[in-house]
Design a protein around this motif. Structure first.
Motif, PDB file in Angstrom:
ATOM      1  N   VAL A  83       0.703  -1.263  -0.299  1.00  0.00           N
ATOM      2  CA  VAL A  83       0.119  -0.261   0.050  1.00  0.00           C
ATOM      3  C   VAL A  83       0.905   1.176   0.067  1.00  0.00           C
ATOM      4  O   VAL A  83       0.758   2.047  -1.075  1.00  0.00           O
ATOM      5  CB  VAL A  83      -0.800   0.017   1.342  1.00  0.00           C
ATOM      6  N   ASN A 178      -3.665  -9.470   5.594  1.00  0.00           N
ATOM      7  CA  ASN A 178      -2.611  -9.765   5.851  1.00  0.00           C
ATOM      8  C   ASN A 178      -1.407 -10.926   6.620  1.00  0.00           C
ATOM      9  O   ASN A 178      -2.334 -11.515   6.953  1.00  0.00           O
ATOM     10  CB  ASN A 178      -1.465  -8.515   6.506  1.00  0.00           C
ATOM     11  N   THR A 187       9.865  -3.998   3.701  1.00  0.00           N
ATOM     12  CA  THR A 187       8.507  -2.706   3.882  1.00  0.00           C
ATOM     13  C   THR A 187       7.316  -3.074   4.840  1.00  0.00           C
ATOM     14  O   THR A 187       6.570  -2.193   4.312  1.00  0.00           O
ATOM     15  CB  THR A 187       8.506  -3.137   2.162  1.00  0.00           C
ATOM     16  N   PHE A 188       6.928  -3.882   5.009  1.00  0.00           N
ATOM     17  CA  PHE A 188       6.142  -4.514   4.959  1.00  0.00           C
ATOM     18  C   PHE A 188       5.832  -4.078   7.060  1.00  0.00           C
ATOM     19  O   PHE A 188       7.650  -4.903   7.729  1.00  0.00           O
ATOM     20  CB  PHE A 188       4.987  -6.211   5.481  1.00  0.00           C
ATOM     21  N   VAL A 189       5.683  -3.746   8.180  1.00  0.00           N
ATOM     22  CA  VAL A 189       5.689  -3.859   9.786  1.00  0.00           C
ATOM     23  C   VAL A 189       6.218  -4.579  10.895  1.00  0.00           C
ATOM     24  O   VAL A 189       6.987  -4.521  11.123  1.00  0.00           O
ATOM     25  CB  VAL A 189       4.146  -2.645   9.786  1.00  0.00           C
ATOM     26  N   LYS A 192       9.696  -5.743   9.630  1.00  0.00           N
ATOM     27  CA  LYS A 192      10.584  -4.597  10.157  1.00  0.00           C
ATOM     28  C   LYS A 192      10.719  -4.515  11.449  1.00  0.00           C
ATOM     29  O   LYS A 192      11.589  -4.462  12.194  1.00  0.00           O
ATOM     30  CB  LYS A 192       9.589  -3.002  10.305  1.00  0.00           C
ATOM     31  N   VAL A 209      11.923   2.313  15.219  1.00  0.00           N
ATOM     32  CA  VAL A 209      10.734   3.936  14.543  1.00  0.00           C
ATOM     33  C   VAL A 209       8.890   3.025  13.737  1.00  0.00           C
ATOM     34  O   VAL A 209       9.755   2.889  12.564  1.00  0.00           O
ATOM     35  CB  VAL A 209      11.672   4.867  14.177  1.00  0.00           C
ATOM     36  N   LEU A 210       8.220   3.628  14.468  1.00  0.00           N
ATOM     37  CA  LEU A 210       7.080   3.232  13.543  1.00  0.00           C
ATOM     38  C   LEU A 210       6.038   4.395  13.193  1.00  0.00           C
ATOM     39  O   LEU A 210       6.169   5.448  13.625  1.00  0.00           O
ATOM     40  CB  LEU A 210       6.393   1.914  14.017  1.00  0.00           C
ATOM     41  N   GLY A 211       5.045   4.265  12.150  1.00  0.00           N
ATOM     42  CA  GLY A 211       4.107   4.587  12.640  1.00  0.00           C
ATOM     43  C   GLY A 211       2.544   5.083  13.356  1.00  0.00           C
ATOM     44  O   GLY A 211       3.857   4.497  14.694  1.00  0.00           O
ATOM     45  N   SER A 212       2.048   4.809  13.084  1.00  0.00           N
ATOM     46  CA  SER A 212       0.607   4.931  13.719  1.00  0.00           C
ATOM     47  C   SER A 212       0.226   3.324  14.682  1.00  0.00           C
ATOM     48  O   SER A 212       1.029   2.113  13.784  1.00  0.00           O
ATOM     49  CB  SER A 212      -0.359   4.269  13.191  1.00  0.00           C
ATOM     50  N   ALA A 215      -3.745   1.180  13.961  1.00  0.00           N
ATOM     51  CA  ALA A 215      -4.035  -0.278  12.929  1.00  0.00           C
ATOM     52  C   ALA A 215      -4.009  -0.954  13.783  1.00  0.00           C
ATOM     53  O   ALA A 215      -3.435  -1.926  14.224  1.00  0.00           O
ATOM     54  CB  ALA A 215      -3.270   0.155  11.481  1.00  0.00           C
ATOM     55  N   ARG A 217      -4.800  -5.171  12.001  1.00  0.00           N
ATOM     56  CA  ARG A 217      -4.812  -6.411  11.223  1.00  0.00           C
ATOM     57  C   ARG A 217      -5.172  -7.414  11.433  1.00  0.00           C
ATOM     58  O   ARG A 217      -5.049  -7.669  13.015  1.00  0.00           O
ATOM     59  CB  ARG A 217      -3.359  -5.797  10.376  1.00  0.00           C
ATOM     60  N   VAL A 250      -0.599  -2.616  15.778  1.00  0.00           N
ATOM     61  CA  VAL A 250       0.298  -2.733  15.561  1.00  0.00           C
ATOM     62  C   VAL A 250       1.779  -2.951  16.880  1.00  0.00           C
ATOM     63  O   VAL A 250       2.196  -3.986  16.975  1.00  0.00           O
ATOM     64  CB  VAL A 250       0.902  -1.400  15.043  1.00  0.00           C
ATOM     65  N   PHE A 276       5.842   7.754   8.227  1.00  0.00           N
ATOM     66  CA  PHE A 276       5.282   6.592   9.005  1.00  0.00           C
ATOM     67  C   PHE A 276       4.006   6.028   8.874  1.00  0.00           C
ATOM     68  O   PHE A 276       3.980   4.833   8.656  1.00  0.00           O
ATOM     69  CB  PHE A 276       6.165   5.832   9.486  1.00  0.00           C
ATOM     70  N   ARG A 278       0.391   6.606   7.432  1.00  0.00           N
ATOM     71  CA  ARG A 278       0.296   6.504   5.862  1.00  0.00           C
ATOM     72  C   ARG A 278      -1.339   7.921   6.061  1.00  0.00           C
ATOM     73  O   ARG A 278      -1.749   8.256   7.100  1.00  0.00           O
ATOM     74  CB  ARG A 278      -1.170   5.523   5.488  1.00  0.00           C
ATOM     75  N   GLU A 281      -5.757   5.577   5.590  1.00  0.00           N
ATOM     76  CA  GLU A 281      -5.492   4.043   5.640  1.00  0.00           C
ATOM     77  C   GLU A 281      -7.423   3.375   7.038  1.00  0.00           C
ATOM     78  O   GLU A 281      -7.577   4.670   7.226  1.00  0.00           O
ATOM     79  CB  GLU A 281      -4.659   3.152   5.952  1.00  0.00           C
TER      80      GLU A 281
HETATM   81  P1  GDP Z   1      -1.000  -3.531   5.179  1.00  0.00           P
HETATM   82  O1  GDP Z   1      -1.544  -3.422   5.774  1.00  0.00           O
HETATM   83  O2  GDP Z   1      -0.614  -3.723   3.760  1.00  0.00           O
HETATM   84  O3  GDP Z   1      -0.665  -2.075   4.159  1.00  0.00           O
HETATM   85  O4  GDP Z   1       0.828  -3.843   5.274  1.00  0.00           O
HETATM   86  P2  GDP Z   1       1.917  -3.092   6.707  1.00  0.00           P
HETATM   87  O5  GDP Z   1       2.620  -4.407   6.909  1.00  0.00           O
HETATM   88  O6  GDP Z   1       2.737  -2.405   5.377  1.00  0.00           O
HETATM   89  O7  GDP Z   1       1.243  -2.221   7.513  1.00  0.00           O
HETATM   90  C1  GDP Z   1       0.102  -2.969   8.284  1.00  0.00           C
HETATM   91  C2  GDP Z   1       0.003  -1.462   9.313  1.00  0.00           C
HETATM   92  O8  GDP Z   1       0.826  -1.115   9.771  1.00  0.00           O
HETATM   93  C3  GDP Z   1      -0.222  -0.754   7.989  1.00  0.00           C
HETATM   94  O9  GDP Z   1      -1.877   0.002   9.633  1.00  0.00           O
HETATM   95  C4  GDP Z   1       0.570   0.838   8.508  1.00  0.00           C
HETATM   96  O10 GDP Z   1      -0.007   2.254   8.617  1.00  0.00           O
HETATM   97  C5  GDP Z   1       1.592   0.085  10.470  1.00  0.00           C
HETATM   98  N1  GDP Z   1       2.651   0.463  10.984  1.00  0.00           N
HETATM   99  C6  GDP Z   1       2.926   1.541  11.408  1.00  0.00           C
HETATM  100  N2  GDP Z   1       4.312   1.734  10.932  1.00  0.00           N
HETATM  101  C7  GDP Z   1       4.726   0.903  10.260  1.00  0.00           C
HETATM  102  C8  GDP Z   1       5.555   1.533   9.690  1.00  0.00           C
HETATM  103  O11 GDP Z   1       7.043   1.641   9.741  1.00  0.00           O
HETATM  104  N3  GDP Z   1       5.812   0.389   7.856  1.00  0.00           N
HETATM  105  C9  GDP Z   1       5.162  -0.090   7.544  1.00  0.00           C
HETATM  106  N4  GDP Z   1       4.940  -0.334   6.577  1.00  0.00           N
HETATM  107  N5  GDP Z   1       3.694  -0.419   8.472  1.00  0.00           N
HETATM  108  C10 GDP Z   1       3.442   0.442   9.782  1.00  0.00           C
END
Ligand code: GDP
Length: 322
Positions: A83, A178, A187-189, A192, A209-212, A215, A217, A250, A276, A278, A281
């Motif tokens: 994504v 997922n 590239t997937f959280v 990582k 270091v992460l984003g949200s 979230a 899944r 997460v 990081f 989005r 989403e």
């Molecule tokens: P996706 O669900 O196919 O987009 O798989 P991802 O593993 O890339 O992302 C899963 C969730 O983790 C999403 O909601 C992302 O916003 C969240 N997320 C939080 N921090 C990170 C980060 O550092 N990297 C990625 N890839 N996703 C992150």
């Protein structure tokens, strides 16, 4: 011996699918790009595969390869799979994720008509076609309303599969949630997190270091999802949600990864960076796979903590020997 034609065979789920198809007695023909460095690793890991060079973006060659191989089943797992990347490369997402199903479905129908036998088609669709779903869990009737270029590209393939099904092709869409494994790229959280947590536990890194972190899944075990796709190829053609039915945040994933690495006091290592986060989403994906379970007997083999632990153990092994 039935023949399977597989795109995306060098990817995480494609490589597991190749193992499963070979074990079930299929001849497996995979599409690989010229210069794909993962090809060699795949050939070493999975002897018995036949690999053909071609690009998903080259429709003419793709159609020609399917016509020549004349498979009993086509599995389309190829394409840009992230994504995050789809926002950076919207055109590639359209050309590589959205368009190839049109070529492959048409070619599969051509083989079915020419040879007068069932050709099944299995599309790796995605929970991202649901966008920000208002119902939870989602099932095959949930409205398709994507909110990012990846989801929109997958939605196109998803609708096309239904169109070709109505033309008599045994075409099915696997709505994949997922799915993770030690073969997941960083590239997937998930990967990582497990890679960085392994490094932190070995004293090689100090920050994750992460984003949200909120979230949520529905994270499954990729080999289970590859097994489901093989079952779908032999089942009644339809749309099938492939999911565990359990959502985790997460943050839950981070906590489980530190626990698997034996790090108790972990909160201080985790930092957040807006880079990081989005643009738009879904806050939660969770799938109801009742249809698949009822028709094929499929069930996930690993619980959430086991998936996380398997990935952390793999990364600990890599990091302690490098
Ligand atoms: P996706 O669900 O196919 O987009 O798989 P991802 O593993 O890339 O992302 C899963 C969730 O983790 C999403 O909601 C992302 O916003 C969240 N997320 C939080 N921090 C990170 C980060 O550092 N990297 C990625 N890839 N996703 C992150």
């Amino acid at each position: 011996m039935p023949t399977a034609f597989v795109t995306g065979i060098t990817g995480q789920t494609g490589s597991y699918l190749a193992d499963i198809l070979l074990a079930r007695g299929y001849r497996v023909v995979g599409l690989v790009r010229g210069g794909d460095e993962t090809r060699q690793a795949l050939e070493e890991r999975t002897p018995g595969l036949e690999l053909l060079e071609g690009d998903l973006g080259d429709g003419e060659r793709l159609a020609d390869l399917v016509a020549r191989v004349a498979p009993d089943a086509v599995f389309n797992l190829g394409g840009l799979s992230s994504v995050a990347a789809s926002w950076e490369r919207p055109l590639d997402t359209a050309l590589i994720t959205a368009v190839p199903p049109a070529v492959l479905l048409d070619a599969a129908l051509g083989v079915q008509r020419r040879e007068d036998r069932r050709v099944s088609f299995v599309q790796a669709s995605s929970a991202e076609i649901f966008g920000s779903p208002s119902e939870s869990p989602q099932n095959e009737e949930t409205p398709v309303r994507p909110v990012n270029p990846y989801g929109a590209a997958k939605a196109y393939g998803h609708h096309l599969v239904a169109s070709y099904r109505s033309m008599g092709l045994a075409a099915s869409s696997c709505i994949l949630y997922n799915h993770e494994s030690p073969r997941r790229p960083e590239t997937f959280v998930t990967r990582k997190i497990t890679r960085t947590v392994a490094r932190i536990s070995l004293g090689l890194e100090t920050e994750l270091v992460l984003g949200s972190l909120d979230a949520r899944r529905d994270w499954g075990w990729a080999p289970d999802y590859a097994a489901a796709m093989q079952l779908v190829a032999e089942a009644e053609p339809d749309d099938y949600v492939i999911a565990t039915g359990e959502a985790h945040s997460v943050e839950d994933f981070v906590a489980a990864a530190f626990a698997a690495a034996g790090v108790v006091d972990w909160r201080g290592y985790v930092k957040q960076d807006a880079a990081f986060v989005r643009p738009k989403e879904a806050t939660e994906f969770v799938g109801d796979s009742s249809r698949l379970r009822a028709r094929t007997g499929w069930a996930p083999t690993r619980a959430f903590e086991q998936i996380v632990a398997a990935m952390v153990e793999n990364d600990l092994a890599i990091e302690s020997t490098s």
